[in-house]
Design a protein around this motif. Sequence first.
Motif, PDB file in Angstrom:
ATOM      1  N   LYS A 235     -62.551  13.890 102.905  1.00 31.58           N
ATOM      2  CA  LYS A 235     -63.464  12.859 102.426  1.00 31.58           C
ATOM      3  C   LYS A 235     -64.163  13.296 101.129  1.00 31.58           C
ATOM      4  O   LYS A 235     -64.298  12.503 100.177  1.00 31.58           O
ATOM      5  CB  LYS A 235     -64.493  12.556 103.510  1.00 31.58           C
ATOM      6  CG  LYS A 235     -65.482  11.471 103.126  1.00 31.58           C
ATOM      7  CD  LYS A 235     -66.464  11.211 104.245  1.00 31.58           C
ATOM      8  CE  LYS A 235     -67.508  10.171 103.817  1.00 31.58           C
ATOM      9  NZ  LYS A 235     -68.498   9.919 104.892  1.00 31.58           N
ATOM     10  N   LEU A 236     -64.585  14.558 101.066  1.00 32.67           N
ATOM     11  CA  LEU A 236     -65.268  15.054  99.867  1.00 32.67           C
ATOM     12  C   LEU A 236     -64.347  15.049  98.655  1.00 32.67           C
ATOM     13  O   LEU A 236     -64.710  14.572  97.564  1.00 32.67           O
ATOM     14  CB  LEU A 236     -65.797  16.472 100.139  1.00 32.67           C
ATOM     15  CG  LEU A 236     -66.473  17.173  98.959  1.00 32.67           C
ATOM     16  CD1 LEU A 236     -67.708  16.389  98.506  1.00 32.67           C
ATOM     17  CD2 LEU A 236     -66.838  18.610  99.338  1.00 32.67           C
ATOM     18  N   MET A 241     -62.173  12.591  93.576  1.00 27.53           N
ATOM     19  CA  MET A 241     -61.020  12.010  92.876  1.00 27.53           C
ATOM     20  C   MET A 241     -61.307  10.585  92.417  1.00 27.53           C
ATOM     21  O   MET A 241     -60.864  10.173  91.332  1.00 27.53           O
ATOM     22  CB  MET A 241     -59.788  12.036  93.791  1.00 27.53           C
ATOM     23  CG  MET A 241     -59.237  13.443  94.076  1.00 27.53           C
ATOM     24  SD  MET A 241     -57.861  13.413  95.248  1.00 27.53           S
ATOM     25  CE  MET A 241     -56.661  12.429  94.323  1.00 27.53           C
ATOM     26  N   ILE A 242     -62.044   9.832  93.227  1.00 28.05           N
ATOM     27  CA  ILE A 242     -62.378   8.458  92.835  1.00 28.05           C
ATOM     28  C   ILE A 242     -63.193   8.466  91.547  1.00 28.05           C
ATOM     29  O   ILE A 242     -62.976   7.654  90.636  1.00 28.05           O
ATOM     30  CB  ILE A 242     -63.132   7.758  93.978  1.00 28.05           C
ATOM     31  CG1 ILE A 242     -62.201   7.534  95.181  1.00 28.05           C
ATOM     32  CG2 ILE A 242     -63.713   6.433  93.521  1.00 28.05           C
ATOM     33  CD1 ILE A 242     -62.908   7.015  96.408  1.00 28.05           C
ATOM     34  N   ASP A 243     -64.162   9.403  91.470  1.00 24.74           N
ATOM     35  CA  ASP A 243     -64.991   9.482  90.259  1.00 24.74           C
ATOM     36  C   ASP A 243     -64.162   9.906  89.052  1.00 24.74           C
ATOM     37  O   ASP A 243     -64.348   9.391  87.939  1.00 24.74           O
ATOM     38  CB  ASP A 243     -66.137  10.467  90.484  1.00 24.74           C
ATOM     39  CG  ASP A 243     -67.099   9.987  91.563  1.00 24.74           C
ATOM     40  OD1 ASP A 243     -67.149   8.757  91.792  1.00 24.74           O
ATOM     41  OD2 ASP A 243     -67.771  10.831  92.194  1.00 24.74           O
ATOM     42  N   GLU A 244     -63.250  10.859  89.244  1.00 21.89           N
ATOM     43  CA  GLU A 244     -62.469  11.377  88.128  1.00 21.89           C
ATOM     44  C   GLU A 244     -61.364  10.416  87.690  1.00 21.89           C
ATOM     45  O   GLU A 244     -60.856  10.519  86.576  1.00 21.89           O
ATOM     46  CB  GLU A 244     -61.856  12.721  88.510  1.00 21.89           C
ATOM     47  CG  GLU A 244     -62.904  13.823  88.748  1.00 21.89           C
ATOM     48  CD  GLU A 244     -62.266  15.126  89.199  1.00 21.89           C
ATOM     49  OE1 GLU A 244     -61.029  15.137  89.331  1.00 21.89           O
ATOM     50  OE2 GLU A 244     -63.009  16.101  89.431  1.00 21.89           O
ATOM     51  N   LEU A 245     -60.958   9.506  88.571  1.00 24.52           N
ATOM     52  CA  LEU A 245     -59.863   8.579  88.261  1.00 24.52           C
ATOM     53  C   LEU A 245     -60.384   7.187  87.923  1.00 24.52           C
ATOM     54  O   LEU A 245     -59.714   6.188  88.164  1.00 24.52           O
ATOM     55  CB  LEU A 245     -58.898   8.500  89.448  1.00 24.52           C
ATOM     56  CG  LEU A 245     -58.160   9.808  89.794  1.00 24.52           C
ATOM     57  CD1 LEU A 245     -57.362   9.644  91.076  1.00 24.52           C
ATOM     58  CD2 LEU A 245     -57.219  10.200  88.637  1.00 24.52           C
ATOM     59  N   ASP A 254     -55.772   4.500  95.572  1.00 19.98           N
ATOM     60  CA  ASP A 254     -55.149   5.379  96.561  1.00 19.98           C
ATOM     61  C   ASP A 254     -56.162   6.383  97.112  1.00 19.98           C
ATOM     62  O   ASP A 254     -56.179   6.684  98.320  1.00 19.98           O
ATOM     63  CB  ASP A 254     -53.962   6.126  95.948  1.00 19.98           C
ATOM     64  CG  ASP A 254     -52.807   5.193  95.612  1.00 19.98           C
ATOM     65  OD1 ASP A 254     -52.765   4.081  96.204  1.00 19.98           O
ATOM     66  OD2 ASP A 254     -51.963   5.556  94.771  1.00 19.98           O
ATOM     67  N   ALA A 255     -57.019   6.899  96.243  1.00 18.34           N
ATOM     68  CA  ALA A 255     -58.044   7.852  96.692  1.00 18.34           C
ATOM     69  C   ALA A 255     -59.028   7.175  97.636  1.00 18.34           C
ATOM     70  O   ALA A 255     -59.487   7.777  98.622  1.00 18.34           O
ATOM     71  CB  ALA A 255     -58.770   8.445  95.480  1.00 18.34           C
ATOM     72  N   ARG A 256     -59.388   5.912  97.328  1.00 18.25           N
ATOM     73  CA  ARG A 256     -60.283   5.182  98.235  1.00 18.25           C
ATOM     74  C   ARG A 256     -59.631   4.985  99.611  1.00 18.25           C
ATOM     75  O   ARG A 256     -60.296   5.065 100.652  1.00 18.25           O
ATOM     76  CB  ARG A 256     -60.643   3.824  97.637  1.00 18.25           C
ATOM     77  CG  ARG A 256     -61.553   3.890  96.428  1.00 18.25           C
ATOM     78  CD  ARG A 256     -62.076   2.516  96.073  1.00 18.25           C
ATOM     79  NE  ARG A 256     -62.798   2.548  94.816  1.00 18.25           N
ATOM     80  CZ  ARG A 256     -62.238   2.321  93.620  1.00 18.25           C
ATOM     81  NH1 ARG A 256     -60.919   2.025  93.534  1.00 18.25           N
ATOM     82  NH2 ARG A 256     -62.971   2.383  92.523  1.00 18.25           N
ATOM     83  N   ALA A 262     -59.746   8.695 106.341  1.00 14.46           N
ATOM     84  CA  ALA A 262     -60.463   9.864 106.869  1.00 14.46           C
ATOM     85  C   ALA A 262     -61.680   9.408 107.663  1.00 14.46           C
ATOM     86  O   ALA A 262     -61.992   9.962 108.737  1.00 14.46           O
ATOM     87  CB  ALA A 262     -60.861  10.792 105.724  1.00 14.46           C
ATOM     88  N   ASN A 263     -62.405   8.403 107.139  1.00 13.03           N
ATOM     89  CA  ASN A 263     -63.550   7.864 107.882  1.00 13.03           C
ATOM     90  C   ASN A 263     -63.104   7.233 109.203  1.00 13.03           C
ATOM     91  O   ASN A 263     -63.787   7.352 110.227  1.00 13.03           O
ATOM     92  CB  ASN A 263     -64.279   6.818 107.037  1.00 13.03           C
ATOM     93  CG  ASN A 263     -65.065   7.447 105.892  1.00 13.03           C
ATOM     94  OD1 ASN A 263     -65.441   8.616 105.959  1.00 13.03           O
ATOM     95  ND2 ASN A 263     -65.281   6.684 104.833  1.00 13.03           N
ATOM     96  N   ARG A 264     -61.952   6.576 109.156  1.00 14.99           N
ATOM     97  CA  ARG A 264     -61.437   5.953 110.375  1.00 14.99           C
ATOM     98  C   ARG A 264     -61.093   7.016 111.430  1.00 14.99           C
ATOM     99  O   ARG A 264     -61.409   6.860 112.607  1.00 14.99           O
ATOM    100  CB  ARG A 264     -60.202   5.119 110.042  1.00 14.99           C
ATOM    101  CG  ARG A 264     -59.639   4.376 111.244  1.00 14.99           C
ATOM    102  CD  ARG A 264     -58.377   3.625 110.877  1.00 14.99           C
ATOM    103  NE  ARG A 264     -57.806   2.980 112.036  1.00 14.99           N
ATOM    104  CZ  ARG A 264     -56.608   2.402 112.074  1.00 14.99           C
ATOM    105  NH1 ARG A 264     -55.855   2.418 110.977  1.00 14.99           N
ATOM    106  NH2 ARG A 264     -56.157   1.843 113.170  1.00 14.99           N
ATOM    107  N   CYS A 265     -60.438   8.090 111.009  1.00 17.39           N
ATOM    108  CA  CYS A 265     -60.134   9.181 111.944  1.00 17.39           C
ATOM    109  C   CYS A 265     -61.416   9.763 112.535  1.00 17.39           C
ATOM    110  O   CYS A 265     -61.496  10.063 113.733  1.00 17.39           O
ATOM    111  CB  CYS A 265     -59.331  10.275 111.236  1.00 17.39           C
ATOM    112  SG  CYS A 265     -57.653   9.799 110.785  1.00 17.39           S
ATOM    113  N   ARG A 266     -62.441   9.923 111.694  1.00 14.94           N
ATOM    114  CA  ARG A 266     -63.716  10.451 112.178  1.00 14.94           C
ATOM    115  C   ARG A 266     -64.325   9.538 113.231  1.00 14.94           C
ATOM    116  O   ARG A 266     -64.806   9.985 114.278  1.00 14.94           O
ATOM    117  CB  ARG A 266     -64.663  10.626 110.989  1.00 14.94           C
ATOM    118  CG  ARG A 266     -66.050  11.160 111.362  1.00 14.94           C
ATOM    119  CD  ARG A 266     -67.059  10.812 110.300  1.00 14.94           C
ATOM    120  NE  ARG A 266     -67.161   9.352 110.149  1.00 14.94           N
ATOM    121  CZ  ARG A 266     -67.779   8.745 109.133  1.00 14.94           C
ATOM    122  NH1 ARG A 266     -68.329   9.452 108.164  1.00 14.94           N
ATOM    123  NH2 ARG A 266     -67.839   7.419 109.075  1.00 14.94           N
TER     124      ARG A 266
END
Length: 462
Positions: A235-236, A241-245, A254-256, A262-266
């Motif tokens: 998630k981190l 990656m979202i900020d850099e892309l 894709d990063a989102r 990952a949030n769903r798995c959590r």
Amino acid sequence: MSNQRDIIAQSASFRPERADWLRLRTLIFQRWMASFGQLAALVVATRYYGMQLPLGLCFLAVGLAIIANLLSIFLFPQNKRLSETEAMLTLLFDLAQLCFLLFLTGGLTNPFALLVLAPVTVSASALALRSTLIIGAMAAGFVTLIGLFNVPLRLADGRIFQIPGLFTFGFWLSLLIGIAFLGLYSRRVATEMRSMSDALLATQMALAREQKLTDLGGVVAAAAHELGTPLATIKLISSEMIDELADHPDLAEDARLIREQANRCRDILRSMGKAGKDDLLLRQAPLATVLQEAAEPHMARGIEVIFSMAGSGPPPVVLRRPELIHGLRNLVQNAVDFARSKVWVDAQFTPEHITLRIIDDGEGFPAQVLGRIGDPFVRSRRDEQDLDRRPEYEGMGLGLFIAKTLLERTGAELSFANAADPFLSPEERPARSGAIVEVTWQAADIVAETAGGLGENQLFDQ
């Protein structure tokens, strides 16, 4: 409720048919013993007592049994188990062979006529009621025939051995009573043993299922704990990656997606269990928590379940054992099944004892089975109102037997009673008017040792 019916069905699928418990080898051995005994009796009667017997026909009768044994040995494997019909025919052959030999040797004046009871007893112990009735009726018929028609015994001087008619009648009557009594007694004992065996098998399966569920909860907790760190890392990194892309919308999307998954798995892991490895918190819990967990599957069935705690000192922390959870769950289920609107779960504790009472506002236990509650397969007649309220109820008492057996494994003592006189009018009955189940433990049997802390969580065995 469905779990209990599944356990009953599964335990039934593991049981062979009643006659399949009887091995051919057992009846062969029994027939060998009978044949050698018959030969020995013939030799002693003729050589030492000089009795005049139709030896040719007598040896023919014994030879038939020996031939039948030899054929059985050569035609069937040693581990052959008889079907219902095969076992019945085998016992009928033994009965007919014995009665034919008795016919040749004096009928009811022969003291060995008592052995007619043996095939009936074996049938009552191992076969179905229909087969036992057939063999019992045939035995009674054969005894009557050899009492009326037989080759009389002749002594060494040619005299016919005679006994008073009253004695012959008494012996005939005693054999008929023996056939009925021993058949009924053997069948009753064997039926109770089979019922207890079936119920213990169901108890073991229930305990194994509860143990698997407990272990599964620990595995889920371990997975949630172990996967928490890598999911947080994913998630981190995906957020960075979202900020850099920002200048590459497709890659940022894709990063989102990675972060969302990952949030769903959590969330999935969080909903399946709490964090921990083989979490020691899963092995013990406050008494109130254990009671809530045991009753939870039955609290959404339209019956109010009311909990109360009373005692000296802080509420105890008890061992969260599968036997305890499953046993209490069955007791609560039984109370909810028969309650009108409420079930009370009252716990009282002292430093020496813990007492739990489960009370409902239903009709209470039927008076005719109150003394037998806790035995397996106790049936009582069901009225139409009970059928409408519990159409799926089997009424075998197996659930209470399982609960009693499992709780007794934790050191509990159980008692069953009714809270009110069944003959009171509805206006006179108190609120707590139904069945009462009281469970009492020595505190040392179920209270967890917490003085030194829980300790470090341990990895599951591989």
